[in-house]
Write a protein that holds these residues in place. Structure first.
Motif, PDB file in Angstrom:
ATOM      1  N   LYS A  27       1.032  -1.112  -0.006  1.00 52.66           N
ATOM      2  CA  LYS A  27      -0.073  -0.137  -0.283  1.00 52.66           C
ATOM      3  C   LYS A  27       0.768   1.290  -0.108  1.00 52.66           C
ATOM      4  O   LYS A  27       1.013   2.050  -0.431  1.00 52.66           O
ATOM      5  CB  LYS A  27      -1.173  -0.035   1.265  1.00 52.66           C
ATOM      6  N   ALA A  28       1.852   0.959   1.059  1.00 56.83           N
ATOM      7  CA  ALA A  28       2.655   2.094   0.900  1.00 56.83           C
ATOM      8  C   ALA A  28       3.328   2.552  -0.703  1.00 56.83           C
ATOM      9  O   ALA A  28       3.395   3.437  -0.636  1.00 56.83           O
ATOM     10  CB  ALA A  28       4.278   2.131   1.956  1.00 56.83           C
ATOM     11  N   GLN A  29       3.914   1.530  -0.916  1.00 57.78           N
ATOM     12  CA  GLN A  29       4.596   1.746  -2.602  1.00 57.78           C
ATOM     13  C   GLN A  29       3.520   2.771  -3.439  1.00 57.78           C
ATOM     14  O   GLN A  29       3.939   2.989  -4.317  1.00 57.78           O
ATOM     15  CB  GLN A  29       4.936   0.478  -2.775  1.00 57.78           C
ATOM     16  N   GLN A  30       2.135   1.662  -3.282  1.00 55.80           N
ATOM     17  CA  GLN A  30       1.342   2.183  -4.453  1.00 55.80           C
ATOM     18  C   GLN A  30       1.024   3.761  -4.150  1.00 55.80           C
ATOM     19  O   GLN A  30       0.763   4.644  -4.529  1.00 55.80           O
ATOM     20  CB  GLN A  30      -0.019   1.362  -4.361  1.00 55.80           C
ATOM     21  N   ASP A  31       0.524   3.663  -2.608  1.00 56.35           N
ATOM     22  CA  ASP A  31       0.600   5.251  -2.493  1.00 56.35           C
ATOM     23  C   ASP A  31       1.533   6.477  -2.646  1.00 56.35           C
ATOM     24  O   ASP A  31       0.954   7.697  -3.478  1.00 56.35           O
ATOM     25  CB  ASP A  31       0.396   5.614  -0.591  1.00 56.35           C
ATOM     26  N   SER A  32       2.498   5.970  -3.074  1.00 58.48           N
ATOM     27  CA  SER A  32       3.401   6.794  -3.302  1.00 58.48           C
ATOM     28  C   SER A  32       3.621   7.106  -4.669  1.00 58.48           C
ATOM     29  O   SER A  32       3.968   8.607  -5.486  1.00 58.48           O
ATOM     30  CB  SER A  32       4.985   6.555  -3.152  1.00 58.48           C
TER      31      SER A  32
END
Length: 428
Positions: free
Chosen positions: A113-118
């Motif tokens: 999720k954090a990588q996609q949020d970036s």
């Protein structure tokens, strides 16, 4: 200079006119072709099996639309690499939307999720155009905020005709193969082993061709293909090309009530680095499709397994996956629910939108009540045993049985219960 790239890479098309398959997207009237020809490049997600041309199509779009192209793999890249590309895009391209670079992320489902949020702000502000490729359902694996900003296109496995086109083109155009004498005497084994995967087809074909000496006539037969592939099984394991074969063996072992086979294929996936949620999700589906009401707890166990392994992760998740696989394999089996919904959907397609009986219709307004909506409906809880005999199907389908209980203790009990309620109405 010797080109050491695999055949599939050497034959990768660079123009839309050379692209094979996916006519529903890039054919003359394909939605994606029309966008490309107009120079429109929205953020996209390509969803489809391995070897169906997702990466190739992304490259072609960038070239046809004259966009800078950055490629990342979600396996080896993280937030740092994503942010570096975004910053570079902002510096070099500014806010000129027509010239925004394309950032291609292979196996985007492996980003957390954090990588996609970036990626969100860059996609939303138009600093980059995102093209993601995934073999997994993006509804499950891509965060809603990012998914809502992308168009999803489904790529299909190559047809037999598509695969044969790839073969003939390789023989005629490849720098090495066009100078060799190749006869395609039999192609069934090669096509079957490729399972609609164009990359696997070409690389397997090259593997077989390379077993012949230079100058020797190459006669491709089913026997020869199977012989070569069996000798090089380990190579396919290492490159992950047996991904779908192994998950198939795993599912079929559980369906066949063999916990030993299930755990073996589970171990193969774990040792091969398979994503934990991929395995758990397949068991969740199987718990309903192949076990269903023969053991309703199977769905509960599978769902809890999915939640648990998502929280725990490897290496401990392997124990939870093993427990679930053994439980599912050891459960009685029923595909009655699966067959029931298939039959019902087919019936809907055949019969169309049959009218809802008046007594089952919702009547929130007085006008609807005046039109007899809801009239004569009998509330089951007002009757003994919480049941009253009334019709629940459209008039044209009265007495049609969609649910056929399988022969196992729990569903045999369900059959008797339903027969006691409905008598001969549904023939239970």
């Amino acid at each position: 200079m010797i080109d050491s790239r695999p055949l599939a890479e050497r034959m990768r098309p660079t123009r839309l006119s050379d692209y094979v398959s996916q006519s529903h997207l890039v054919g003359e009237a394909g939605a994606l072709r029309l966008q490309i020809e107009k120079g429109i490049t929205p953020s996209l997600i390509f969803w489809g099996p391995p070897g169906t041309g997702k990466t190739t199509l992304a490259y072609i779009i960038a070239k046809e639309c004259q966009r800078a192209f950055f490629s990342l793999s979600a396996i080896s890249s993280g937030i740092k690499e994503v942010r570096e590309i975004i910053e570079k895009s902002k510096r070099e391209r500014g806010l000129f939307t027509a010239h925004n670079p394309i950032i291609f992320i292979d196996e985007i489902h492996r980003f957390n999720k954090a990588q996609q949020d970036s990626l969100l702000e860059a996609v939303e502000r138009g600093w980059v155009t995102l093209i993601g490729a995934t073999t997994e359902n993006p509804s499950f694996e891509v965060i809603p905020a990012l998914l809502s900003r992308c168009q999803v296109y489904i790529l299909k496995a190559f047809s037999k005709e598509d695969l044969l086109t790839l073969l003939h083109r390789a023989i005629q155009e490849d720098i090495y193969l066009k100078n060799r004498k190749i006869q395609l005497k039999e192609t069934e084994a090669l096509l079957r082993l490729s399972a609609g995967d164009g990359r696997k087809l070409l690389n397997t074909f090259e593997l077989v061709v390379n077993t012949f000496s230079q100058g020797e006539e190459i006669i491709l037969t089913n026997e020869k293909v199977l012989q070569v592939v069996q000798q090089h099984t380990v190579l396919y394991d290492k490159t992950g090309e047996q991904h779908y074969d192994i998950i198939s063996a795993f599912i079929k072992s559980i369906r066949g009530s063999d916990p030993n086979g299930a755990v073996y294929w589970l171990a193969r996936m774990i040792e091969g680095g398979e994503e934990v949620k991929f395995i758990a999700r397949r068991m969740l589906i199987l718990a309903s499709e192949d076990i269903g009401n023969a053991n309703p707890m199977a769905l509960v166990v599978a769902n809890n397994t999915f939640q648990a392994v998502t929280t725990v992760g490897y290496p401990e998740a392997r124990i939870i996956l093993s427990q679930c696989a053994i439980y599912l394999a050891s459960s009685p089996k029923s595909n009655a629910s699966y067959k029931a919904i298939n039959t019902a959907q087919q019936l809907v397609k055949q019969k169309g939108d049959l009218p809802v009986p008046l007594h089952l219709r919702n009547a929130p307004t007085q006008l609807m009540k005046d039109l007899s909506y809801g009239k004569d409906y009998q509330y089951a809880h007002d009757f003994t045993g919480n049941f009253v005999f009334q019709d629940f199907l459209p008039d044209d389908l009265q007495g049609v049985r969609l649910y056929e209980p399988c022969d196992n203790p729990k569903e045999n009990a369900l059959r008797m219960y339903l027969k006691g309620l409905w008598g001969e109405r549904y023939g239970y």
